[in-house]
Design an enzyme around this catalytic site. Sequence first.
Site, short mmCIF file in Angstrom:
data_model
loop_
_atom_site.label_atom_id
_atom_site.label_comp_id
_atom_site.label_asym_id
_atom_site.label_seq_id
_atom_site.Cartn_x
_atom_site.Cartn_y
_atom_site.Cartn_z
N HIS A 1 0.83 17.68 -24.52
CA HIS A 1 1.20 16.84 -25.67
C HIS A 1 0.72 15.42 -25.35
O HIS A 1 0.75 15.01 -24.18
CB HIS A 1 2.71 16.70 -25.84
CG HIS A 1 3.49 17.95 -26.09
ND1 HIS A 1 3.95 18.75 -25.09
CD2 HIS A 1 3.94 18.50 -27.25
CE1 HIS A 1 4.64 19.75 -25.62
NE2 HIS A 1 4.64 19.63 -26.93
N ASP B 1 2.87 13.56 -22.99
CA ASP B 1 2.99 14.07 -21.61
C ASP B 1 2.04 13.30 -20.71
O ASP B 1 2.35 13.01 -19.55
CB ASP B 1 2.58 15.54 -21.49
CG ASP B 1 3.34 16.46 -22.41
OD1 ASP B 1 4.45 16.11 -22.81
OD2 ASP B 1 2.79 17.55 -22.73
N GLU C 1 2.96 27.27 -34.17
CA GLU C 1 3.81 28.00 -33.22
C GLU C 1 5.19 28.22 -33.84
O GLU C 1 5.97 27.28 -33.97
CB GLU C 1 3.92 27.18 -31.93
CG GLU C 1 4.74 27.87 -30.85
CD GLU C 1 4.76 27.07 -29.55
OE1 GLU C 1 3.69 26.54 -29.14
OE2 GLU C 1 5.83 26.98 -28.96
N ASP D 1 2.15 31.57 -26.01
CA ASP D 1 2.93 30.80 -25.05
C ASP D 1 3.75 31.81 -24.26
O ASP D 1 4.66 32.46 -24.79
CB ASP D 1 3.83 29.77 -25.75
CG ASP D 1 3.13 28.42 -25.89
OD1 ASP D 1 1.91 28.35 -25.64
OD2 ASP D 1 3.81 27.44 -26.23
N ASP E 1 13.05 29.41 -21.69
CA ASP E 1 11.69 29.15 -21.17
C ASP E 1 11.51 29.55 -19.71
O ASP E 1 11.03 28.77 -18.88
CB ASP E 1 11.33 27.65 -21.32
CG ASP E 1 10.99 27.27 -22.76
OD1 ASP E 1 10.73 28.18 -23.58
OD2 ASP E 1 10.98 26.07 -23.07
N ASP F 1 4.28 28.30 -21.08
CA ASP F 1 5.26 27.34 -21.60
C ASP F 1 6.60 27.74 -20.98
O ASP F 1 7.49 28.28 -21.65
CB ASP F 1 5.30 27.39 -23.13
CG ASP F 1 6.04 26.20 -23.72
OD1 ASP F 1 6.65 25.46 -22.93
OD2 ASP F 1 6.01 26.02 -24.94
C1 XLS Z 1 9.15 24.26 -27.71
C2 XLS Z 1 7.74 24.60 -27.86
C3 XLS Z 1 6.74 23.53 -27.42
C4 XLS Z 1 5.38 23.81 -27.97
C5 XLS Z 1 4.45 22.66 -27.96
O1 XLS Z 1 10.03 25.09 -27.85
O2 XLS Z 1 7.49 25.80 -27.22
O3 XLS Z 1 6.74 23.40 -26.04
O4 XLS Z 1 4.78 24.87 -27.29
O5 XLS Z 1 4.93 21.60 -28.70
NI NI Z 2 5.66 26.66 -26.81
NI NI Z 3 9.76 27.18 -26.42
#
Ligand code: XLS
Ligand code: NI
Ligand code: NI
Length: 447
Positions: free
Chosen positions: A109, A112, A240, A304, A317, A347
Amino acid sequence: MSRRVFIGDTEYFPGIEQINYEGPESDNPLAFKAYDPARIVAGKPMEEHLRFAVCYWHSFCGGGADPFGPDTRSPAWAKKADPNARAPARMDAAFEFFTKLNVPYWCFHDVDIAWEGASVEESERNLQAMVELAKARQQETGIKLLWGTANLFSNPRYMNGAATNPNFNVLAYAAAQVKAALDATVELGGENYVFWGGREGYASLQNTDTKRELEHFAMFLEKARDYGRSIGFKGSFLIEPKPMEPMYHQYDFDAQTVIGFLRQHGLDRDFKLNIEANHATLAGHTFAHDLRMAADAGLLGSIDANRGNSQNGWDTDQFPTDLYDTVHAMMVVLEAGGLGRGGLNFDAKLRRESTDLEDLFIAHIGGMDCFARGLIIANRITNDERYRALKYGRYSSFDSGDGKRFEAGELSLADLRNLAATNGEPQQLSGKQELIENLINDFIVRC
Ligand code: XLS
Ligand code: NI
Ligand code: NI
């Protein structure tokens, strides 16, 4: 001769060498047991099927903080107080990590890699400076960008959404960020550009004009698409999906919702989906389900890779370690003909209690091995005659005769009624679910 595996002046992961494939018998925690990049599976090298990426945010910006306590890790790259020194140090650490792990891609991002300035111009300058450094590091290491994105959810200005914010000035600010992030992605040769609608949704229906917000969202994406194409971006834009968290309800609920939205607004030629395992499960689906829906629509863009925790209902995650899940995911990917320009982005974040420097390597190695095994097993299953007969053979009544005519649109409802009357009560055909499940377990164990 040993290869130099760190970048810049400082080694951030001392004592950790290049991670290599050592095979299934190895008991070295810092070696791949299954991920052998050059091994040919289904006609191409594993690394081309899997196209692994490391995400910058969890791995280099996260330190273990949760709503109940602060970071538990303070790696050297995060210790510098001045952001002008911290951001480059973080980037050098990241490229050392990518190189030692031997992943081909990374994802980020805007915030980041750079820090927000006091104005649009200052933020743009900060990002440009870090993009220059990233470009140099990419050239030195050969590591490429899978995708870039803009963080349109952390800054308090986005509390009511970004593209779906009721305040036009916030929407414009979000557009400024997306423009700069698209410039950065193109500059770095990014293969995709992601939109995750973190706060594109609502907390209360009572104060929200959902129809108007969704129209703004589509217009915003259209303008972002037009700008991206105008600066030469050839890759896919990816949405996403996620049903909730942070918002009570998010508009990009799941794969099918997003597919419908893209088609409704004519965006499905430029946009595809980035499916995240833990988001699919939050929506009440399996990871494979959302992959399948995207693949069926011809819109499977990228993945992801992570996993949730079946005991709770949030986005934990975690690194993917569930072989059953990766086998099913890779079955869909193989049957869809691969990920194209997409890849598998981790991710995923270390648990708060995992505090050794090597844990970041161990976590990624586990995830990469899990998908490599998933690929090998899925390839065997999807080519197996018994599997194919059980799955596709169920539809053989549509391969000829009246079934085929139905598929061609040649039978009316009255024709169907007359055929039912003539043919009488249909014969029952077993779904053979247990047999196919047993077959898949046999493949997993024999791998
Ligand atoms: C959050 C998302 C984020 C996206 C990118 O839940 O997974 O990390 O992948 O903004
Ligand atoms: Ni993500
Ligand atoms: Ni996520």
